[in-house]
Write an enzyme that holds these catalytic residues in place. Sequence first.
Site, PDB file in Angstrom:
ATOM      1  N   THR A  68       0.828  -1.200   0.000  1.00 31.16           N
ATOM      2  CA  THR A  68       0.000   0.000   0.000  1.00 31.16           C
ATOM      3  C   THR A  68       0.864   1.252   0.000  1.00 31.16           C
ATOM      4  O   THR A  68       0.466   2.293  -0.527  1.00 31.16           O
ATOM      5  CB  THR A  68      -0.939   0.004   1.217  1.00 31.16           C
ATOM      6  OG1 THR A  68      -1.765  -1.163   1.162  1.00 31.16           O
ATOM      7  CG2 THR A  68      -1.830   1.236   1.252  1.00 31.16           C
ATOM      8  N   TYR A  70       3.328 -12.911   5.742  1.00 29.95           N
ATOM      9  CA  TYR A  70       2.307 -12.196   4.974  1.00 29.95           C
ATOM     10  C   TYR A  70       1.966 -13.012   3.734  1.00 29.95           C
ATOM     11  O   TYR A  70       2.812 -13.222   2.874  1.00 29.95           O
ATOM     12  CB  TYR A  70       2.817 -10.805   4.607  1.00 29.95           C
ATOM     13  CG  TYR A  70       1.868  -9.940   3.799  1.00 29.95           C
ATOM     14  CD1 TYR A  70       0.518 -10.226   3.679  1.00 29.95           C
ATOM     15  CD2 TYR A  70       2.345  -8.795   3.159  1.00 29.95           C
ATOM     16  CE1 TYR A  70      -0.332  -9.414   2.944  1.00 29.95           C
ATOM     17  CE2 TYR A  70       1.509  -7.980   2.422  1.00 29.95           C
ATOM     18  CZ  TYR A  70       0.169  -8.291   2.310  1.00 29.95           C
ATOM     19  OH  TYR A  70      -0.668  -7.494   1.585  1.00 29.95           O
ATOM     20  N   LYS A  83      -0.173 -12.252   8.648  1.00 25.45           N
ATOM     21  CA  LYS A  83      -1.192 -11.446   7.976  1.00 25.45           C
ATOM     22  C   LYS A  83      -1.706 -12.274   6.817  1.00 25.45           C
ATOM     23  O   LYS A  83      -0.980 -12.568   5.860  1.00 25.45           O
ATOM     24  CB  LYS A  83      -0.605 -10.132   7.453  1.00 25.45           C
ATOM     25  CG  LYS A  83      -1.617  -9.298   6.647  1.00 25.45           C
ATOM     26  CD  LYS A  83      -0.964  -8.064   6.028  1.00 25.45           C
ATOM     27  CE  LYS A  83      -1.962  -7.301   5.160  1.00 25.45           C
ATOM     28  NZ  LYS A  83      -1.350  -6.122   4.496  1.00 25.45           N
ATOM     29  N   ILE A 139      -4.585  -5.846   9.498  1.00 28.80           N
ATOM     30  CA  ILE A 139      -3.667  -4.882   8.879  1.00 28.80           C
ATOM     31  C   ILE A 139      -4.402  -4.345   7.664  1.00 28.80           C
ATOM     32  O   ILE A 139      -4.635  -5.071   6.695  1.00 28.80           O
ATOM     33  CB  ILE A 139      -2.324  -5.524   8.509  1.00 28.80           C
ATOM     34  CG1 ILE A 139      -1.633  -6.038   9.778  1.00 28.80           C
ATOM     35  CG2 ILE A 139      -1.436  -4.508   7.786  1.00 28.80           C
ATOM     36  CD1 ILE A 139      -0.277  -6.669   9.538  1.00 28.80           C
TER      37      ILE A 139
END
Length: 300
Positions: free
Chosen positions: A46, A134, A162, A204
Amino acid sequence: MRLSGSITALATPFSIDGTLDLRAWAQMLEKQIASGTSAVVVAGSTGEAAALTDDEYDTLLVEAVRVVAGRIGVIAGTGLSNTAKTIAQTRRAAELGAQAALVVTPPYVRPTPAGLVAHYRAVAAQGGLPVILYNVPGRTGVDMAPETVAELVGVDGIVGLKEARGDAERWAALAPLAAPGFALLSGDDPTFVEAMRAGAVGVISVASNVVPASFAGIAAAARDGAFDAAAVQDAGLRPLYDFLGCAPNPIPLKALLKAQGFGADLRLPLLPLEAPHTASLAVMLSLVERAEASAARRAA
């Protein structure tokens, strides 16, 4: 650092000339702190990490650590396609003051499950930071199965996951893996309440860039077992989730942030949000303002 509640994967604000907008960066960080966010991720996907120079990466992280000053956690995105480079990036983040590393499955190279286990063991042993696994197969081309995650639970230095897949079957398989010292975190905004119902302890988030108080409140309600209340609040954000998914992340998010006065545009190969989606900006801004005002009233 508390690996629970609402954690924001921060977008990186750029000035009109394309350089880092550090004034906006500081304002964004202060907004997250004031809104109840428990930690921020610096230079994740992001945050357009792939578009940052090494110096810019360092600057963002140093400024985040300086501004936050211990009030919330600072997590650095350090995952790269090569293990040695990931270790080096993680060590660099540790030197600059990060408290944990968010390490995505190596993009593009598509390692085997055994390769993933070896990769994460090496990063945890040599990187110098607690590692959050992740999994985001839509971006990386590899899906880290629950069986692979199970092999990494309990490894020294690996503290959480995540998981960006939002399907119920995946969370049913992951839930038994939760353990002291290993936090399950959703990486999918539209399904994070259901993920917390299944055993995740937080999220998250992308959306929490613009609705941080709302996300902090929803996550707190879910963490306290008030899932009906969390679901009602979450339902009010559905149009925002749809908007943020109308183009690749962080294109719609950056359009909203720009409209709020945080930074300018993106870096190539990402282009600004196109019509007809731009027609929804005013509606989304109004939704964000109402949601944050309601969250503030509930928190008062």
